[in-house]
Design an enzyme around this catalytic site. Structure first.
Site, PDB file in Angstrom:
ATOM      1  N   HIS A 124       0.896  -1.110  -0.024  1.00 33.85           N
ATOM      2  CA  HIS A 124      -0.080   0.050  -0.008  1.00 33.85           C
ATOM      3  C   HIS A 124       0.740   1.276   0.215  1.00 33.85           C
ATOM      4  CE1 HIS A 124      -3.439   2.493   0.627  1.00 33.85           C
ATOM      5  NE2 HIS A 124      -2.840   3.080   1.449  1.00 33.85           N
ATOM      6  N   VAL A 146      -9.647  -3.250   5.581  1.00 34.40           N
ATOM      7  CA  VAL A 146      -8.727  -2.801   4.388  1.00 34.40           C
ATOM      8  C   VAL A 146      -7.487  -2.304   4.815  1.00 34.40           C
ATOM      9  CG1 VAL A 146      -8.722  -1.171   2.292  1.00 34.40           C
ATOM     10  CG2 VAL A 146     -10.797  -2.401   2.828  1.00 34.40           C
TER      11      VAL A 146
HETATM   12  C1  GAR Z   1       1.186   0.893  -6.422  1.00 34.36           C
HETATM   13  O1  GAR Z   1       1.409   2.187  -5.982  1.00 34.36           O
HETATM   14  C2  GAR Z   1       0.394   0.110  -5.085  1.00 34.36           C
HETATM   15  O2  GAR Z   1       1.092   0.200  -3.883  1.00 34.36           O
HETATM   16  C3  GAR Z   1      -0.817   0.650  -5.350  1.00 34.36           C
HETATM   17  O3  GAR Z   1      -1.348   0.815  -6.641  1.00 34.36           O
HETATM   18  C4  GAR Z   1      -0.203   0.900  -7.323  1.00 34.36           C
HETATM   19  C5  GAR Z   1      -0.159  -0.190  -8.247  1.00 34.36           C
HETATM   20  O4  GAR Z   1       1.008   0.278  -9.229  1.00 34.36           O
HETATM   21  N1  GAR Z   1      -1.699  -0.218  -4.446  1.00 34.36           N
HETATM   22  C6  GAR Z   1      -2.860   0.205  -3.629  1.00 34.36           C
HETATM   23  O5  GAR Z   1      -3.200   1.502  -3.768  1.00 34.36           O
HETATM   24  C7  GAR Z   1      -3.516  -0.809  -2.995  1.00 34.36           C
HETATM   25  N2  GAR Z   1      -4.378  -0.024  -2.149  1.00 34.36           N
HETATM   26  P1  GAR Z   1       1.610  -1.003 -10.391  1.00 34.36           P
HETATM   27  O6  GAR Z   1       0.492  -1.720 -10.892  1.00 34.36           O
HETATM   28  O7  GAR Z   1       2.436  -0.171 -11.085  1.00 34.36           O
HETATM   29  O8  GAR Z   1       2.383  -1.976  -9.163  1.00 34.36           O
END
Ligand code: GAR
Length: 195
Positions: free
Chosen positions: A112, A147
């Site tokens: 996260h 969550v």
């Molecule tokens: C990342 O920054 C991850 O931490 C976030 O989404 C992005 C996905 O990027 N996740 C969340 O916000 C989950 N709650 P990626 O597809 O390039 O790995």
């Protein structure tokens, strides 16, 4: 050496997935990425995984409508069919029901982009900037029913710089994510007791 059979769940770009795949190419990495699974057939990450020779499938959530559990039952079956022992959520943007969380208790990790317990949920960087925080960052944690609330496995702090925008901060935190997640997954896979 023992390598824990691991699946990565994605919804989109998959840059964390790529960092995990790259780390797992080292012969002494304690996890083998045996499957990439997306809830979206359009997820760009699926192509990157296949290009690296990793099986990558989509189980589209849309035909299931509001029946989230039915979608998760299908995901769970696909994980079991592939002999998966550990799951890494990497930008998997669906809130899980207790069904999948319970099925994979202590065997499912998430990353996260905030210093949890601060800023769970969406728009973490915008909220950290609006609050005038000095640091943003990212957290790897075990998935539980609340969550973004499970026990923490690792965290990286990223300074917020003058003039930072949501985009510039997200980009710098992402670099930290790509280091933190492979390290935390390796630590956890080494410690995991699997049959
Ligand atoms: C990342 O920054 C991850 O931490 C976030 O989404 C992005 C996905 O990027 N996740 C969340 O916000 C989950 N709650 P990626 O597809 O390039 O790995």
């Amino acid at each position: 050496m023992r390598r824990v059979k691991t699946a990565i769940l994605i919804s989109g770009r998959g840059s964390n997935m790529e960092a995990l795949l790259a780390a797992a190419e080292a012969p002494d990495y304690p996890a083998e990425i045996a499957l990439v699974l997306s809830n979206s057939p359009e997820a760009a990450g699926l192509h990157h995984a296949r290009a690296r020779g990793v099986p990558a499938i989509a189980i589209d959530h849309r035909p299931f409508g509001k029946d989230r559990e039915a979608h998760e039952r299908q995901i769970d079956q696909a994980l079991k069919d592939a002999g998966i022992q550990l799951v890494a959520l990497a930008g998997y943007m669906r809130v899980l029901t207790p069904y999948l969380v319970t099925a994979w208790q202590d065997r499912m990790l998430n990353i996260h982009p905030s210093l949890l317990p601060a800023y769970p949920g969406l728009h973490t960087h915008a909220r950290a900037l609006a609050a005038g925080e000095a640091f943003g960052g990212c957290t790897v944690h075990l998935v539980t029913e609340g969550v973004d609330q499970g026990p923490m496995l690792g965290q990286s702090r990223v300074p917020i710089l003058p003039g930072d925008t949501e985009t510039s901060l997200a980009a710098r935190v992402l670099i930290a994510e790509h280091e933190l997640y492979p390290a935390c997954l390796a630590d956890y896979a080494k410690r995991l007791k699997v049959p």
